[in-house]
Design an enzyme around this catalytic site. Structure first.
Site, short mmCIF file in Angstrom:
data_model
loop_
_atom_site.label_atom_id
_atom_site.label_comp_id
_atom_site.label_asym_id
_atom_site.label_seq_id
_atom_site.Cartn_x
_atom_site.Cartn_y
_atom_site.Cartn_z
CG HIS A 1 64.46 35.56 44.82
ND1 HIS A 1 65.78 35.18 44.99
CD2 HIS A 1 63.80 35.01 45.86
CE1 HIS A 1 65.91 34.43 46.08
NE2 HIS A 1 64.72 34.32 46.63
CD GLU B 1 68.98 31.30 48.06
OE1 GLU B 1 68.43 30.65 48.98
OE2 GLU B 1 68.37 32.01 47.26
CD GLU C 1 65.13 28.24 46.61
OE1 GLU C 1 64.01 28.20 47.14
OE2 GLU C 1 66.18 28.26 47.28
NE ARG D 1 70.97 34.04 43.33
CZ ARG D 1 70.01 33.40 44.01
NH1 ARG D 1 70.22 33.01 45.26
NH2 ARG D 1 68.86 33.11 43.44
CE1 TYR E 1 68.90 27.64 50.93
CE2 TYR E 1 70.01 28.38 52.92
CZ TYR E 1 69.40 28.66 51.70
OH TYR E 1 69.30 29.96 51.27
CG ASN F 1 69.44 28.50 45.81
OD1 ASN F 1 70.51 28.88 45.34
ND2 ASN F 1 68.37 29.26 45.86
#
Ligand SMILES: *[C@@H]1O[C@H](CO)[C@@H](O)[C@H](O)[C@H]1NC(C)=O
Ligand SMILES: *[C@@H]1O[C@H](CO)[C@@H](O)[C@H](O)[C@H]1NC(C)=O
Ligand SMILES: *[C@@H]1O[C@H](CO)[C@@H](O)[C@H](O)[C@H]1NC(C)=O
Ligand SMILES: *[C@@H]1O[C@H](CO)[C@@H](O)[C@H](O)[C@H]1NC(C)=O
Length: 491
Positions: A139, A393, A184, A94, A326, A324
Site C-alpha cells: 500500500h 474502500e 490502487e 483490511r 468514492y 475502491n
C-alpha cells in the site's frame, strides 16, 4: 427546496434506501494502511520507505508538514485498534504490511524479526477476536533502498516484490486467507511517477507511470502464480488486487460523451483490470498512446508491450477483485487537443470535472455521488464477465473529525444502498464492503486535515486517544440487522 429539486433532476434521488437484507455471508469491514496509521517509522529495525524520505526531506509536500512518523501510533496501540474493530462487530479488518518493517532494505536477505512479530501479533489478536485479516501486501510504502535501485519503473522490482510476497505467504499464510497484492496501482504509478503527487514524487508522466504499471502487473501476476503453485493447496486462501476508479459520468448523452466515459474507464480501471481479467491493455490505451507517441517523434509507443506469453501469464490472476470507489466526475472529449502533450491524462484525450451540484467532502476530489457506485459495478460486471467483487474502500472525509458525523452516516448509507441496488438489480457479485477508515489518519498530501475515520483520533494527545463517532453506532446497527432501513425484506 429549490436546491433539492435541482439535485433530484440531475441525479437520482436517494431519499429512500434499498430495503433488502444483505446476504448472511456478506462481509462488512473497515480498513487502514501501514504508513497512514502505524507510526514508529524508525523503531525496532524498520527501514526507511519512500514516504519517510519524501516527507522528511520535503515537509511542505503535505499540509502543515504532517507526516507518518507517529500518526495514530498503531504500532504500539494495535491491541486497542483491534478492540475498536471488535466493537464495530465487523467480519474483516483490511490493513497493509509495511515492506520496510519486514525487510528493511527491501530484499529477503535481511529479515527484521521485530517487524515480522508485530504483524504476527496483530493477526493473532484479530483471530482471537474472530475478525478475518484482509491483508494488502503493498500500500504505497516502498523501501527507500528499492527506490534508490530505480523503484517501480525498473524491472528488477518484479522479483524483489515476488520474493517479498512469497515471504509474506510463508510467514502469515496459515492465518491469512485473503490477500491483496496491490492497493490502487494507478496511484502508485501515475501519482508516484507521473504526476508526482505521491511518493516518490517523480514527475515523468506518460513515460515512467507506464513503465511502473508494466512492472507492477508482472509482479502481481507472478505473486499470484507463486501462491497458486506453492501455497494454495495447503493454505486455501485467495489472492486478489485492489483497483480504484471514479465513476466517469458522460456530461451529456451525446455519443462523444458516452465514448469519453468508456475511454476514461479503460484508462483508469481497464489499465489494470483488462490485463488481469481479459488479457493485455485496453485497445483504446494501446491505440491512443501509440498514435500520439509516433506523432511526438518516438519510434514506438510509450506504453510498453506485453509479449504473448506475458499476456497469457497475467490473464486470470485474481481470485477476487477489490474495488475502491468514492466519487464521480463528468467527462467529455478534449477538443483541439495538443498532440505534443506527453502524459497519461493527455493520452486519454478526455477532460473531467466535478459538477457544482454535487455535495463535497473535505478531500478536493471527493463528491457524494452514490449512484456512481452502482454504475461502476454494473460496468465492471459487464466488462469482466461477472467477477467476485469486494468494495475494499469507500468513505467520507470532513475537516474537523466531528463526533456528530451525520454527513458520513448519510454517505455510507447511500453508497451501501447503491451497492445493494447493483447486487439486486444488476446481479453484480459483491461479497463485501469495507469502510475507509477505522480511524482518522494521515491522509497523504492532506496530512491530518482530511478525516475519514469512524473513530476520531486526538493527534494533539500523546495518547492518540480514539473516540467513537456517531457513525460507529449506525454501522454496528447495519451489520447487526444487515439492513439499511427500519424494516427490511429478506433477500
Ligand atoms: C517548502 O519549504 C521550503 C523550506 O522550508 C521553502 O523554501 C519552500 O518555499 C517551500 N515550498 C513550497 C512550495 O511551499
Ligand atoms: C442520459 O440518458 C439516461 C437514460 O435515458 C438518463 O437517465 C440521463 O438523465 C441522461 N443524461 C443526461 C445528462 O441527459
Ligand atoms: C488513552 O486512550 C484510550 C482510548 O483510546 C483511553 O481509554 C484512555 O483513557 C486514554 N488515556 C489517557 C491518559 O488519556
Ligand atoms: C454484534 O453481533 C452480534 C451477533 O450478530 C450481535 O448479537 C450483537 O448485538 C452485535 N453487537 C452490536 C454492538 O451491534
Amino acid at each position: 427546496m429549490e436546491y433539492l429539486y435541482i439535485l433530484c433532476l440531475l441525479a437520482p434521488c436517494y431519499a429512500t434506501l434499498n430495503n433488502k437484507k444483505f446476504p448472511d455471508d456478506f462481509m462488512f469491514g473497515t480498513a487502514t494502511s501501514s504508513y497512514q496509521v502505524e507510526g514508529a517509522w524508525n523503531e525496532d529495525g524498520k527501514g526507511e520507505n519512500i514516504w519517510d524520505r519524501l516527507l522528511h526531506t520535503n515537509p511542505n509536500f503535505t499540509v502543515n508538514g504532517d507526516n507518518g512518523d507517529i500518526t495514530c501510533n498503531s504500532y504500539h496501540k494495535y491491541k486497542e485498534d483491534v478492540a475498536l474493530v471488535k466493537e464495530l462487530n465487523v467480519t474483516h479488518y483490511r490493513f497493509s504490511l509495511a515492506w520496510a518493517r519486514i525487510l528493511p532494505n527491501g530484499h529477503v536477505d535481511q529479515i527484521n524479526e521485530a517487524g515480522v512479530q508485530y504483524y504476527k501479533n496483530l493477526i493473532t489478536e484479530l483471530r482471537a477476536n474472530n475478525i478475518e485479516p484482509f491483508v494488502t501486501i503493498y500500500h504505497w510504502d516502498l523501501p527507500q533502498t528499492l527506490q534508490d535501485e530505480g523503484g517501480w519503473p525498473n524491472s528488477n522490482i518484479v522479483d524483489a516484490f515476488v520474493d517479498y510476497a512469497r515471504l509474506c505467504f510463508q510467514l502469515f499464510g496459515d492465518e491469512v486467507k485473503y490477500w491483496m497484492t496491490f492497493n490502487e496501482p494507478k496511484n502508485t504509478c501515475w501519482q508516484g511517477y507521473g504526476a508526482g503527487t505521491k511518493a516518490p514524487g517523480i514527475k515523468a508522466a506518460g513515460i515512467e507511470d507506464y513503465l511502473c504499471s508494466h512492472n507492477l502487473l508482472k509482479a502481481h501476476a507472478k505473486a499470484w502464480h507463486v501462491y497458486d503453485e506453492e501455497f494454495r493447496a495447503t493454505q486455501k486462501g485467495q489472492v486478489g488486487i485492489v483497483i480504484d476508479s471514479n465513476w466517469w459520468e458522460p456530461s451529456t448523452n451525446s455519443s462523444d460523451d458516452l465514448e469519453a466515459s468508456e475511454t476514461k474507464l479503460q484508462f483508469t480501471f481497464g489499465w489494470y483490470a483488462h490485463p488481469i481479467f481479459i488479457g493485455d491493455y485496453p485497445k483504446v490505451m494501446k491505440n491512443n498512446i501509440r498514435r500520439r507517441s509516433l506523432a511526438q517523434g518516438y519510434t514506438k509507443s510509450r506504453l510498453p508491450e506485453f509479449t504473448p506469453e506475458e499476456i497469457e501469464f497475467i490473464k486470470g490472476t485474481a481470485d477476487f477483485l477489490g474495488v475502491n470507489m468514492y466519487s464521480s466526475a463528468l467527462v467529455t472529449p478534449v477538443e483541439n487537443h495538443d498532440v505534443n502533450a506527453i502524459g497519461y491524462e493527455a493520452d486519454s484525450e478526455v477532460r473531467d470535472w466535478l459538477s457544482e451540484n454535487w455535495k463535497r467532502g473535505a478531500s478536493p476530489w471527493l463528491v457524494v455521488t452514490p449512484w456512481g457506485v452502482q454504475k461502476l459495478l454494473r460496468w465492471i460486471k459487464e466488462q469482466y464477465d461477472n467477477p467476485r467483487i469486494i468494495i475494499t474502500e469507500n468513505g467520507y472525509s470532513d475537516y474537523d473529525g466531528t463526533l456528530d458525523d451525520v454527513d458520513r452516516i448519510d454517505y455510507i448509507q447511500q453508497y451501501l444502498s447503491s451497492v445493494r441496488d447493483a447486487m439486486d438489480e444488476d446481479g453484480v457479485d459483491v461479497f463485501g464492503y469495507t469502510v475507509w477508515s477505522l480511524m482518522d489518519n494521515l491522509e497523504w498530501v492532506y496530512g491530518f486535515t482530511n478525516k475519514f475515520g469512524l473513530y476520531n483520533v486526538d493527534f494533539n494527545s500523546p495518547n492518540r486517544t480514539r473516540t467513537a463517532k456517531k457513525s460507529v453506532g449506525v454501522y454496528q446497527n447495519i451489520i447487526r440487522t444487515r439492513c439499511l432501513v427500519d424494516d427490511c425484506i429478506d433477500s
